[in-house]
Design a protein around this motif. Sequence first.
Motif, mmCIF file in Angstrom:
data_model
loop_
_atom_site.group_PDB
_atom_site.id
_atom_site.type_symbol
_atom_site.label_atom_id
_atom_site.label_comp_id
_atom_site.label_asym_id
_atom_site.label_seq_id
_atom_site.Cartn_x
_atom_site.Cartn_y
_atom_site.Cartn_z
ATOM 1 N N LYS A 1 0.842 -1.198 0.000
ATOM 2 C CA LYS A 1 0.000 0.000 0.000
ATOM 3 C C LYS A 1 0.876 1.246 0.000
ATOM 4 O O LYS A 1 1.881 1.311 0.692
ATOM 5 N N SER B 1 -3.655 3.565 -1.422
ATOM 6 C CA SER B 1 -4.536 3.688 -0.261
ATOM 7 C C SER B 1 -4.871 5.160 -0.064
ATOM 8 O O SER B 1 -4.256 6.028 -0.666
ATOM 9 N N LYS C 1 -7.959 4.235 -3.602
ATOM 10 C CA LYS C 1 -8.267 2.932 -3.016
ATOM 11 C C LYS C 1 -8.447 1.858 -4.076
ATOM 12 O O LYS C 1 -9.521 1.267 -4.215
ATOM 13 N N SER D 1 0.440 -2.165 5.815
ATOM 14 C CA SER D 1 0.835 -1.591 4.532
ATOM 15 C C SER D 1 1.558 -2.592 3.636
ATOM 16 O O SER D 1 1.797 -2.308 2.471
#
Length: 172
Positions: free
Chosen positions: A6, A51, A55, A111
């Motif tokens: 992420k 993110s 998204k 993440s």
Amino acid sequence: MPYLLKSEPDKYSFDDLLRDGETTWDGIKNPQALITLRNMKRGEHCVIYHSNIGKEAVGTATVVSVDSSDTKNPIVRLKAGKRLKQPKSLAMLREAPVFQDSLLFRQFRLSVVPLDDAQYEWLLHAEANVPPSATKKAAAKSSTGKKPEPAASKTAAKKSAPKKSAVKGKKA
């Protein structure tokens, strides 16, 4: 093993990775994510997920090298791969059966998330950028020519219909 990484696109986006060609994946603080980074191996594949903004899974990368001599700050170098043909939105991931038991949704703030091969393949090859349930509704509508009636409407219609009593001619 493949991974989902992420990144906040306003800080470092997949476009930045494409422009740079290679980067060090850093800024990770979560102990579990750090363990995952340290366990990465050269040649493993990654999917970059935007993110916070957007998204959605947007592209791929490959692990070039891993230096885990400093356990609190492993140095993972990534090489840019390709942009996904179709980004995969968070809604799509939530509805995909392959992600039902994923760490991605059990520990959402991680993440760095390990993926299994089926999840990685799904991210690369799932077709539409709409949730699977929306695709099913559209398919049902096009095959019958009518919009499918929601299950709740059928139940409500049954509840509101008058009940017949056992005695002929009387309604309950």
